[in-house]
Design a protein around this motif. Sequence first.
Motif, mmCIF file in Angstrom:
data_model
loop_
_atom_site.group_PDB
_atom_site.id
_atom_site.type_symbol
_atom_site.label_atom_id
_atom_site.label_comp_id
_atom_site.label_asym_id
_atom_site.label_seq_id
_atom_site.Cartn_x
_atom_site.Cartn_y
_atom_site.Cartn_z
ATOM 1 N N GLU A 34 0.780 -1.347 0.063
ATOM 2 C CA GLU A 34 -0.189 -0.121 0.020
ATOM 3 C C GLU A 34 0.859 1.231 0.084
ATOM 4 O OE1 GLU A 34 -4.185 0.708 2.217
ATOM 5 O OE2 GLU A 34 -2.318 1.075 3.647
ATOM 6 N N GLN A 35 1.883 1.169 0.718
ATOM 7 C CA GLN A 35 2.807 2.350 1.098
ATOM 8 C C GLN A 35 3.636 2.584 -0.500
ATOM 9 O OE1 GLN A 35 3.235 4.782 3.620
ATOM 10 N NE2 GLN A 35 1.243 3.757 3.819
ATOM 11 N N THR A 36 3.979 1.440 -1.002
ATOM 12 C CA THR A 36 4.921 1.565 -2.261
ATOM 13 C C THR A 36 4.052 1.729 -3.495
ATOM 14 O OG1 THR A 36 6.362 -0.206 -1.147
ATOM 15 C CG2 THR A 36 6.765 0.240 -3.472
ATOM 16 N N TYR A 37 2.951 1.135 -3.515
ATOM 17 C CA TYR A 37 2.198 1.288 -5.059
ATOM 18 C C TYR A 37 0.938 2.037 -4.671
ATOM 19 C CZ TYR A 37 5.808 -1.761 -5.998
ATOM 20 O OH TYR A 37 6.935 -2.390 -6.345
ATOM 21 N N GLY A 38 0.549 2.369 -3.663
ATOM 22 C CA GLY A 38 -0.841 3.136 -3.452
ATOM 23 C C GLY A 38 -2.013 2.216 -4.066
ATOM 24 N N CYS A 39 -1.648 0.997 -3.891
ATOM 25 C CA CYS A 39 -2.915 -0.166 -4.347
ATOM 26 C C CYS A 39 -4.062 -0.175 -3.428
ATOM 27 C CB CYS A 39 -2.332 -1.460 -4.566
ATOM 28 S SG CYS A 39 -1.419 -2.014 -2.958
ATOM 29 N N LYS A 40 -5.033 -0.924 -3.800
ATOM 30 C CA LYS A 40 -6.140 -1.093 -2.910
ATOM 31 C C LYS A 40 -6.062 -2.557 -2.466
ATOM 32 C CE LYS A 40 -9.727 2.163 -4.595
ATOM 33 N NZ LYS A 40 -10.983 2.419 -5.142
ATOM 34 N N PHE A 71 -13.592 2.108 5.767
ATOM 35 C CA PHE A 71 -13.070 1.725 4.603
ATOM 36 C C PHE A 71 -13.814 2.107 3.378
ATOM 37 C CE2 PHE A 71 -11.655 -1.172 7.633
ATOM 38 C CZ PHE A 71 -10.470 -1.216 7.509
ATOM 39 N N SER A 72 -14.358 3.452 3.295
ATOM 40 C CA SER A 72 -15.261 3.770 2.069
ATOM 41 C C SER A 72 -14.635 3.887 0.822
ATOM 42 C CB SER A 72 -15.910 5.109 2.753
ATOM 43 O OG SER A 72 -14.856 6.209 3.179
ATOM 44 N N ASP A 73 -13.205 4.130 0.926
ATOM 45 C CA ASP A 73 -12.479 4.320 -0.349
ATOM 46 C C ASP A 73 -12.056 3.240 -0.879
ATOM 47 O OD1 ASP A 73 -11.963 7.517 -0.221
ATOM 48 O OD2 ASP A 73 -11.651 6.927 1.804
ATOM 49 N N ASN A 74 -12.549 1.969 -0.159
ATOM 50 C CA ASN A 74 -11.843 0.601 -0.680
ATOM 51 C C ASN A 74 -13.156 -0.277 -0.955
ATOM 52 O OD1 ASN A 74 -10.969 -2.139 -1.072
ATOM 53 N ND2 ASN A 74 -8.939 -1.628 -0.115
ATOM 54 N N ASN A 75 -13.589 -0.322 -2.216
ATOM 55 C CA ASN A 75 -14.793 -1.124 -2.729
ATOM 56 C C ASN A 75 -14.753 -2.382 -2.434
ATOM 57 O OD1 ASN A 75 -12.925 -0.572 -4.883
ATOM 58 N ND2 ASN A 75 -14.231 -2.133 -5.927
ATOM 59 N N PHE A 76 -13.425 -3.227 -2.224
ATOM 60 C CA PHE A 76 -13.348 -4.640 -2.053
ATOM 61 C C PHE A 76 -13.694 -4.893 -0.451
ATOM 62 C CE2 PHE A 76 -10.503 -3.434 -5.286
ATOM 63 C CZ PHE A 76 -11.026 -4.317 -6.458
ATOM 64 N N LYS A 77 -13.119 -4.028 0.355
ATOM 65 C CA LYS A 77 -13.375 -3.922 1.691
ATOM 66 C C LYS A 77 -15.031 -3.768 2.240
ATOM 67 C CE LYS A 77 -9.094 -4.429 2.847
ATOM 68 N NZ LYS A 77 -8.397 -5.873 3.566
ATOM 69 N N ASP A 126 -3.671 -10.057 -1.926
ATOM 70 C CA ASP A 126 -4.100 -9.651 -3.105
ATOM 71 C C ASP A 126 -4.436 -8.234 -3.176
ATOM 72 O OD1 ASP A 126 -4.207 -12.157 -4.049
ATOM 73 O OD2 ASP A 126 -6.538 -12.508 -3.815
ATOM 74 N N ALA A 127 -4.260 -7.486 -4.390
ATOM 75 C CA ALA A 127 -4.598 -5.995 -4.351
ATOM 76 C C ALA A 127 -4.914 -5.481 -5.828
ATOM 77 C CB ALA A 127 -3.446 -5.331 -3.461
ATOM 78 N N PHE A 128 -5.304 -4.407 -5.626
ATOM 79 C CA PHE A 128 -5.830 -4.076 -7.095
ATOM 80 C C PHE A 128 -4.882 -2.856 -7.399
ATOM 81 C CE2 PHE A 128 -8.342 -0.810 -9.609
ATOM 82 C CZ PHE A 128 -8.479 -1.764 -10.823
ATOM 83 N N TYR A 129 -4.356 -3.004 -8.468
ATOM 84 C CA TYR A 129 -2.948 -1.896 -9.058
ATOM 85 C C TYR A 129 -3.636 -1.104 -10.133
ATOM 86 C CZ TYR A 129 -0.253 -4.628 -5.446
ATOM 87 O OH TYR A 129 0.328 -5.282 -4.626
ATOM 88 N N GLY A 130 -4.751 -1.297 -10.746
ATOM 89 C CA GLY A 130 -4.965 -0.634 -11.952
ATOM 90 C C GLY A 130 -4.326 -1.486 -13.118
ATOM 91 N N GLU A 131 -3.516 -0.810 -13.919
ATOM 92 C CA GLU A 131 -2.638 -1.144 -14.919
ATOM 93 C C GLU A 131 -1.248 -1.697 -14.558
ATOM 94 O OE1 GLU A 131 -3.993 -1.444 -18.123
ATOM 95 O OE2 GLU A 131 -5.696 -0.549 -16.956
ATOM 96 N N LEU A 132 -0.827 -1.615 -13.431
ATOM 97 C CA LEU A 132 0.488 -2.000 -12.858
ATOM 98 C C LEU A 132 0.487 -3.728 -12.645
ATOM 99 C CD1 LEU A 132 3.514 -1.644 -11.803
ATOM 100 C CD2 LEU A 132 2.402 -1.628 -9.590
ATOM 101 N N GLY A 133 1.469 -4.284 -13.492
ATOM 102 C CA GLY A 133 1.795 -5.896 -13.213
ATOM 103 C C GLY A 133 3.185 -5.956 -12.545
#
Length: 705
Positions: free
Chosen positions: A154-160, A220-226, A176-183
């Motif tokens: 989260e700190q390194t990539y700002g992922c959800k 966790f309102s900013d994280n749709n997964f949570k 598991d996390a959501f990174y958008g386009e980052l692989g």
Amino acid sequence: MLVSLLWKLHSASRRRAFSSLPFARIAMATPGGHPKDEMYLGAVIPKRIQLFQAIQSQQKSHLDSLPHDSIRVTLPDGTVKEGKRWSSSPLDIAKEISKSLASNALISQVNGVLWDMKRPLEADCELKLFTFDSDEGRDTFWHSSAHILGESLEQTYGCKLCIGPCTTRGEGFYYDAFYGELGLNDEHFKQIEAAASKAVKEGQDFERIEVTRDEALEIFSDNNFKVEIINDLPSDKTITVYRCGPLVDLCRGPHIPNTSFVKAFACLKASSAYWRGNKDRESLQRVYGISYPDQKRLKEYLKNLEEAKKYDHRLLGTKQELFFCHPLSPGSWFFLPHGTRIYNKLMGFIKSQYIQRGYEEVKTPNMYNMKLWETSGHAANYRDNMFLLNIEKQEFGLKPMNCPGHCLMFQYRVRSYRELPIRMADFGALHRNEASGALTGLTRVRRFQQDDAHIFCREDQIKDEVRGVLDFIDYAYKIFGFTYELKLSTRPEQYLGEVETWDKAEAALTEALNEFGKAWQINEGDGAFYGPKIDISVSDALNRKFQCATLQLDFQLPDRFKLEFSAEDETKLERPVMIHRAILGSVERMFAILLEHYKGKWPFWLSPRQAIVCPVSAKSVDYAKQVRDRIHQAGYYADADITDRKIQKKVREAQIAQYNYILVVGEEEANTGQVSVRVRDIADHSVMSIESLLQHFADETAAFH
């Protein structure tokens, strides 16, 4: 709501306060060129911490106001320690026992419930303390390490962040996390590990609060997964949130006292995943990790991991031409002739024991009308994992398990108490619709077979039947060279049936385990919703653990199918108990485990290449064929290398192909009716007659049965 009010009151000051903290410093881009979500790191994380601290402060004030009267804490050896309600913690009790224990205890168990070491005790209780050397300690250690990994990501990539458990195999963890386009790939690991190392050095406490559903949704309102996880929780579920440093995470816990216990941490691999395993949902990145309390154990693990890579069953299976998978049927493997030999040997081994142990083999359909799965409950709980078909405007499903079909077999005529126990065994093909991203060689497939059996018995027969299954497991695993551990998993929070029935079943399992005579552990509250079970985990030659065998009691399927038998009092009908039982588990999975366990060197009784006859020259080719045919006729697998290559090359290639016995024949052997015998991986050789060789083969085979 309190937290909303506090959030608004401190809105103006929180940005200034948090901008000076180390975790709020934001780089414009990661080394891979992927821009961080500055809003996520610069506003969302501070907001969560502010809300967490507000609720934590309120709960602490409440606890401080409660009477801190004395409580009795009973240890496993019967020793009683004094404590204070709402004040003393398991860590305080550990400090009274010894400094060493307090320094190494990772988690506790209070009246059978896992409990944070720093969480206050609430009443008189029985207390157990666990270090890393216990399953409870390791699982908690790795689950807590997943939070350290989550913080780093989260700190390194700002992922959800999505979910971060310890792995089901009991080695390490993932997030598991959501990174958008980052692989993500291996090149990202150094940065992730550096951020994790920083969290460890800071010795961040794992802090716990209980929240309402609305509070959790706000945090966790900013994280749709949570948010989705929270909305799916049962209405009566206690929701807990944990914090370590800048990470605030939805989690039931418990956790180790602080991050400093994790002295060694490494990323292992990254892969893609789907949210909740659904290919139609968001695409996620999964990072796997491993951690230990010291660097020495991490180095040993990584060394063993590299060793294991050399013996990956997919690599060995290709080299030995045992099996392959084709994109036209993903998750369903083709077993080549030599692979089929092993597959059949495994099934034959189990079938030979069925005769001795009173099992009757049956065959059941592969496809059933969905009405069957509605009766069994699988339509409601397992539908997404089934392959469905529409036939003449009716819905059918390929069977993912055999148990409902066996219930129909029990039900097809009136049963008497004299017939019980009935032990039905079934090698029928099963199909499960696993997500494509979850398919892993032979260990996770879509089409497979089990050495599946179901025992229908009376309640007073449970103990003897369970003991019989345990003896069967012990017999098979000794032959394979496995060690194993036993755990009794008891009634969970959500269960079906009557408590009295559960208590009787658990007592029967306990008695059977005690009579069995091997060490076992209790796994409180981890039984299936339909009945208690015994979990069996095996350890292979590389000291990896696997779950293969199954032993589960089931009161619900007999009830759902209204199964009955006439009791000794013939005017009365009773309901049987059903025992689900497998020794190998999935034959495919056991095949893979054994291939890696033996490092490709199959024992003679199971080997697909038991012997090869190598003639020294063309003059002894005919004799080589005769020897090969004699071995075939005796029931063993043999080949003959009748090429015109030099004998040294023939022998070397036979060794690489893992033939158990290499039989060299020349003119002298042909004249005397003998063979020169070389054993795989041994340079020495001996001369034997064909009769003596076949007797040796028979003796070696008999030693495994």
